[in-house]
Design an enzyme around this catalytic site. Structure first.
Site, mmCIF file in Angstrom:
data_model
loop_
_atom_site.group_PDB
_atom_site.id
_atom_site.type_symbol
_atom_site.label_atom_id
_atom_site.label_comp_id
_atom_site.label_asym_id
_atom_site.label_seq_id
_atom_site.Cartn_x
_atom_site.Cartn_y
_atom_site.Cartn_z
ATOM 1 N N GLU A 1 1.658 1.074 2.530
ATOM 2 C CA GLU A 1 0.827 0.889 2.783
ATOM 3 C C GLU A 1 -0.783 0.594 2.634
ATOM 4 O O GLU A 1 -1.089 -0.258 2.617
ATOM 5 C CB GLU A 1 0.665 1.875 3.656
ATOM 6 C CG GLU A 1 -0.792 1.879 5.093
ATOM 7 C CD GLU A 1 -1.122 2.527 6.305
ATOM 8 O OE1 GLU A 1 -2.206 2.287 6.676
ATOM 9 O OE2 GLU A 1 -0.791 3.760 5.897
ATOM 10 N N ASP B 1 5.088 5.128 4.450
ATOM 11 C CA ASP B 1 3.375 5.590 4.519
ATOM 12 C C ASP B 1 2.820 6.765 4.148
ATOM 13 O O ASP B 1 3.223 7.760 4.911
ATOM 14 C CB ASP B 1 3.075 5.280 6.347
ATOM 15 C CG ASP B 1 1.965 5.790 6.849
ATOM 16 O OD1 ASP B 1 0.741 5.970 6.381
ATOM 17 O OD2 ASP B 1 1.993 5.402 8.070
ATOM 18 N N ILE C 1 0.000 8.742 5.142
ATOM 19 C CA ILE C 1 -0.640 9.760 5.651
ATOM 20 C C ILE C 1 -0.374 9.002 6.809
ATOM 21 O O ILE C 1 -1.134 7.652 7.346
ATOM 22 C CB ILE C 1 -2.464 9.624 5.810
ATOM 23 C CG1 ILE C 1 -2.229 10.937 3.968
ATOM 24 C CG2 ILE C 1 -2.332 10.624 6.812
ATOM 25 C CD1 ILE C 1 -3.811 11.618 4.088
ATOM 26 N N ASP C 2 0.567 8.427 8.248
ATOM 27 C CA ASP C 2 0.330 8.073 9.015
ATOM 28 C C ASP C 2 -0.285 9.755 10.724
ATOM 29 O O ASP C 2 0.219 10.570 10.099
ATOM 30 C CB ASP C 2 1.951 8.346 9.745
ATOM 31 C CG ASP C 2 2.038 7.372 10.931
ATOM 32 O OD1 ASP C 2 1.226 6.123 10.914
ATOM 33 O OD2 ASP C 2 2.458 8.040 12.355
ATOM 34 N N THR D 1 -3.855 9.294 9.997
ATOM 35 C CA THR D 1 -5.024 9.337 8.756
ATOM 36 C C THR D 1 -6.241 9.918 9.631
ATOM 37 O O THR D 1 -6.921 10.526 9.083
ATOM 38 C CB THR D 1 -5.295 7.907 8.066
ATOM 39 O OG1 THR D 1 -4.337 7.826 7.411
ATOM 40 C CG2 THR D 1 -6.674 8.255 7.255
ATOM 41 N N ASP E 1 4.816 2.955 9.618
ATOM 42 C CA ASP E 1 4.515 3.461 10.419
ATOM 43 C C ASP E 1 5.727 4.391 10.920
ATOM 44 O O ASP E 1 6.639 5.570 11.093
ATOM 45 C CB ASP E 1 3.533 3.080 11.418
ATOM 46 C CG ASP E 1 2.615 2.851 10.881
ATOM 47 O OD1 ASP E 1 1.526 3.410 10.139
ATOM 48 O OD2 ASP E 1 1.961 1.531 11.974
#
Length: 284
Positions: free
Chosen positions: A90, A106, A108-109, A111, A233
């Protein structure tokens, strides 16, 4: 032999895979190890209120310093173990490699949840071989939960095999969803939601696409839909949900993508799709 051990790929396949390609089990073990390390780093380094480094699609679509630090760590660990693989992240974009293996990351999905100290954000790592996702790990870091799946090997939460809920009619379904960052898209999503809500048990908004899909896999919610998610995601979590018996797709037979992701067991998927289709949820 536990059910978990029985369903994991064998050592020969894990070591070499078919036709000399890496096995799904080998790739999953590496994904789990990296996701766990990244999660430990994020917990250790997270300040009381992480600093917003930049915004993306809107002023509320944020990137923190730790998003970038986590992806850097993940990329480093992948490169150390498999220096010739491609990586799509990402924050760092698409880094070409050699061969047919690509990692989809990803860091940190969820955030905004991470920013506010809410307990639903995840490190998500999927692995493709020749364009097909064969392994996925979603680490819900604050809750200490590691969701995993291999293609054809089932979906798991730790050592517990996952199965999505079945036989739930739309009117009794607990449905998860999410919202975009642009004001016009949110307006449309609110209009759609207002027409969905009278026809389901209730709505849940968790704030992480990956965790919502894993929640379908675990039977914690019955269905999920959202417009505006990106491939990183849902790449890992879509495999997890599918391996738990759910159908994952887009509208009108299309694959899942930014236009729409739908997820539920097949019968409920059809009911939810029929409810959403006349509402034109992909507009805006």
């Amino acid at each position: 032999m536990s059910e978990r051990e029985h369903d994991m790929p064998g050592e020969a396949e894990s070591a070499a895979g078919k036709n000399g390609s890496p096995g799904a089990g080998e790739l999953l073990r590496l994904a789990v190890s990296i996701a766990a390390e990244a999660g430990e780093m994020l917990l250790a380094e997270r300040p009381a209120r992480p600093k917003v480094l930049a915004t993306k699609s809107s002023p509320t679509d944020v990137v923190t310093e730790l998003d970038q630090a986590a992806e850097k760590l993940i990329r480093t660990r992948i490169r150390e173990a498999r220096p010739y693989d491609s990586i799509l992240g990402e924050e760092g974009g698409d880094t070409p490699g050699e061969g047919g293996v690509r990692w989809v990351v990803d860091p940190i999905d969820g955030t905004v949840n991470f920013l506010y100290g809410l307990p639903d954000w995840a490190v998500s790592i999927a692995v493709e071989v020749d364009g097909t996702v064969v392994a996925g790990a979603v680490h819900n870091v604050p809750r200490g939960e590691m969701f995993t799946a291999t293609l054809g090997g089932g979906a798991w939460l730790g050592d517990e095999r996952l199965h999505c809920s079945t036989g739930v009619p739309l009117g009794q379904a607990l449905v998860a969803t999410g919202f975009g960052y642009a004001a016009e898209r949110r307006r449309v999503q609110a209009e759609v939601l207002a027409k969905v809500l009278p026809h389901v048990r209730d709505i849940r908004r968790g704030g992480s696409c990956a965790i919502d899909l894993c929640s379908v896999a675990a039977g914690r919610v019955d269905a999920y839909y959202e417009r505006g998610t990106n491939y990183w995601d849902f790449a890992a979590a879509a495999l997890i949900a599918s391996e738990a018996g759910a159908r994952v797709g887009g509208m009108h037979g299309r694959p899942p993508g930014p236009a729409m992701v739908l997820c539920a067991e097949p019968g409920l998927f059809a009911e939810l799709h029929a409810l959403l289709a006349p509402l034109d949820p992909e507009r805006g």
